[in-house]
Each structure stands twice: as structure tokens, then as C-alpha cells.
Motif scaffolding. Sequence first.
Motif, short mmCIF file in Angstrom:
data_model
loop_
_atom_site.label_atom_id
_atom_site.label_comp_id
_atom_site.label_asym_id
_atom_site.label_seq_id
_atom_site.Cartn_x
_atom_site.Cartn_y
_atom_site.Cartn_z
N TYR A 164 1.16 -1.22 0.07
CA TYR A 164 0.43 -0.03 0.03
C TYR A 164 0.73 1.17 0.30
CZ TYR A 164 -3.10 3.25 1.92
OH TYR A 164 -4.03 4.68 1.63
N THR A 165 0.69 2.31 -1.19
CA THR A 165 1.28 3.68 -1.27
C THR A 165 0.94 4.45 -0.17
OG1 THR A 165 2.05 3.03 -2.61
CG2 THR A 165 2.58 5.61 -2.63
N VAL A 166 1.29 5.31 0.93
CA VAL A 166 1.05 6.02 2.04
C VAL A 166 0.55 7.08 0.89
CG1 VAL A 166 1.52 7.19 3.63
CG2 VAL A 166 2.48 5.01 3.69
N TRP A 218 -3.72 3.32 11.96
CA TRP A 218 -4.64 3.01 12.41
C TRP A 218 -5.53 2.72 11.32
CZ3 TRP A 218 -10.20 4.82 11.72
CH2 TRP A 218 -10.27 4.10 12.54
N ALA A 219 -5.72 4.13 10.28
CA ALA A 219 -6.45 3.92 8.67
C ALA A 219 -5.91 2.61 7.75
CB ALA A 219 -6.79 5.13 8.67
N ILE A 220 -4.54 2.57 8.07
CA ILE A 220 -4.27 1.84 6.71
C ILE A 220 -4.82 0.49 7.44
CG2 ILE A 220 -1.93 0.61 5.13
CD1 ILE A 220 -1.04 3.65 6.10
N MET A 253 -3.34 -2.36 14.44
CA MET A 253 -1.38 -1.18 14.26
C MET A 253 -0.65 -2.04 14.31
SD MET A 253 -2.80 2.23 15.20
CE MET A 253 -3.03 2.08 17.15
N THR A 254 -0.37 -2.06 15.29
CA THR A 254 0.81 -4.00 15.88
C THR A 254 1.23 -4.20 14.80
OG1 THR A 254 0.36 -2.73 17.90
CG2 THR A 254 1.65 -4.66 17.36
N THR A 255 0.39 -5.20 14.23
CA THR A 255 0.92 -6.14 13.19
C THR A 255 2.07 -5.81 12.11
OG1 THR A 255 -0.80 -7.29 14.02
CG2 THR A 255 0.07 -7.98 11.92
N THR A 294 8.05 0.66 14.37
CA THR A 294 6.37 0.10 15.82
C THR A 294 5.69 1.74 15.08
OG1 THR A 294 7.47 2.73 16.95
CG2 THR A 294 7.78 0.13 16.81
N ILE A 295 4.06 1.44 16.31
CA ILE A 295 3.30 2.25 15.41
C ILE A 295 3.33 3.66 15.61
CG2 ILE A 295 1.39 0.66 16.35
CD1 ILE A 295 0.69 1.94 18.76
N TYR A 296 4.57 4.24 16.70
CA TYR A 296 5.17 5.45 16.80
C TYR A 296 5.97 6.30 15.84
CZ TYR A 296 3.77 4.03 21.24
OH TYR A 296 2.54 3.14 22.44
#
Length: 370
Positions: A327-329, A336-338, A346-348, A356-358
Motif C-alpha cells: 500500500y502506498t501511503v 490506524w487508518a491503513i 496497527m501493531t501487526t 513501530t506504531i510510533y
Amino acid sequence: MAALFLGLNANAARMDMVDVSNNNGYMSTAEYVSMRNEFGVKAVTVKISEGGTYKDPYAASNIANVQAAGLYVNGYHFAHYATKAQAIAEADFAGRTAKAAGLPVGAVLATDVESQEANNQSKATNDANNQAFMKEIQKFGYRPDIYTSGSWANNKMTIKNKTSWVAAYPYVVSGKNWYSNNHAWQWSSTAKFRISYGGFDVSQLNDNYYTAGQKSTVKPTNKGAVKANNRKANKHIYKPATSAKWVKESKTYTLKTTVKLRAGVSTSSSAIAILPAGTTVKTDKAIIKGGYRWVRQPRFNGYGYLATGPASNTLEYVKSGATHTYYTVKSGDSWWAIAQRNGLNMTTLASQNGKTIYTTIYPGQRLVVR
């Protein structure tokens, strides 16, 4: 130095160098040979590491396969440092990781400076941090360099002539020769190669820094193909095809891999459903659009659309050789949205991309979603 690389098409930006990472998945020797012989690629720069802990899982195979294809190989480290101490620590980590992955002594190991951490620093601080990284990386026998965007060059950090690798993407590439006073100009992030899946970052080399400090000895075997592919790559790929028309097609497909059924004829359209391999799909029309061949499936409440292959695939569904779906951001996206759009948490999502999610994500960045 630039004269060493001219000859095939002086009016077009050249695909002298490709950079690859885990986002491209596993890359075979055959793919690199095709890049060399049909597209004129001379060098490949491989992602080695990121921050202080992430090791690109494909670094070793990329290095080995690039060398087996007879191309020059280099590496890069995606930097997250904000202080000199962190820059030195990241350089030590990158150097050790590069050694373990087999990056040869004498190769370039560039620091890729485009993170939010760097964006938060002053120009003077970024300059000091970059110099600390480059000085430290030389202790491992690697030649240093800086990669950054054109908008950051001499704004967020100092980029001198006869140094650095700068990224800037013209709307229309043909006839442009940007950053010709630097080692390399990355002019596209969406280049296509015949037997490889997805888009790639490509750069024009303006001197011999990324070819081991010597005149390149890499020669394509098909100069005609190189010239044609080079000219094609310089065209603006997002220009809509004016001749695209729906044609009748009453057909039943049996999918060979998982495919997203979409609400519209675009890879950015929302997914109505995810159809698993083995699903049969009855269609009534087809169209070539946006680089894909699309078919339309009548549904009880309207229509669904799915891409059956590249534009050159006029009849049958062809399973991609890719091991991942990307997926291209886009602007406004978040982890979260992606994750929500792709049925992940999110973590996966972050973990399978080595983050990381950060970690900050940016428009244009490619993420593995399956």
C-alpha cells in the motif's frame, strides 16, 4: 565525470542506479540481470538498517544477488538520530549489520536523512549529526554519503557540490537534469522493470562515486531495449489514456490469488470485498485503465471492479510473482487508518514493516499489507 555515463539518450534521465529494501520483497539474480541488460542499471543500493535496532531482512540476499548479476552494490541506513551520540551509535549498528550482510569493503554506505527526528532539528544540528555518522561509518571501511530530498537540501542540512544523493521528482522527467553537481539524482520512485513487481526508486549517476570510484564496467546486452525503456520511463506515467473504453466481456474467472474487489476503477478505490484464491467471478465488461486491465462484476446492488493484471495482459488473469501486497501511503493516512482498511491491527501492520506504531510514515512510502 558525467561524460562517463552519457551515450544512450542524453535528453532523458537515466536509470543508472536502483535502490531496494524490504518493501520490494525478495529480488532474484534474474531480476537484477534484467535491470542491467534491458534498462541500463549499473549499481544497486540496498537498505541495510534503520534506527538502532531494525535490520532489513532482505539485505544479505539483495547484496549476494546484485553481485551475482555483475552490478556494483552499495548500502543505505535510514537514520532516526537526533544527536551526535545517537548518530555514532546508529553508524556503529549500520556498519556491523552491513558487515554481517556481506556488503563489501569500499562500498558506499549512505545515511538516509528524511525522518521526523531530523525534521525537528536545526540545520546546524543535522549537519553535525550527519558528519558524526559519516566519520564513524568510515571505520568499517565504507565510503560515506548523505541521501535526502531536494526540499531538504541546504534547508534542513548542508549539501555541497560533488557530494550526496538527492531525491526530487519532476512531473515530466524528459529533458530534466536536476542535481547534476551531486553524486546522484533520484528522479522517480515508481519506475517499472519487466520481470519485477511494483515500482522502484531509480537514480541517475553523475560521477563514479557509486560505481566503486571507477569508471563503470557494467554494460547492457540490449542497448535498443535500454533506449526504449529509458524513454518510456521518462514519460509522465499518470497521464490518463484518452482512448480507454469499456468493451463487452462475458466471462468467468477463477482467481489464482487473493484479489480486492473495489468500488471503482482505481487501486485507491475502497474495497467492497476481499476475494480469496479459488473464487469464481462472472464479468460483463473490461477496460484498460491506470496501468491495469480491469473487469466489471455485476452485483445485486451495483457493480464491483477488480484488476486482472497489467495493461499488457489483454485476456487472462495472471498471478503476480510478488510475495507481498503493498500500500502506498497517502496524505492524511495513519497506521490506524491503513490497518483498518486492510483488516489488520496497527501493531501487526507496523511490525511486518519493521517499524513501530510510533514511527512516522510519509506520503509515497510503501507498506506491506499482506
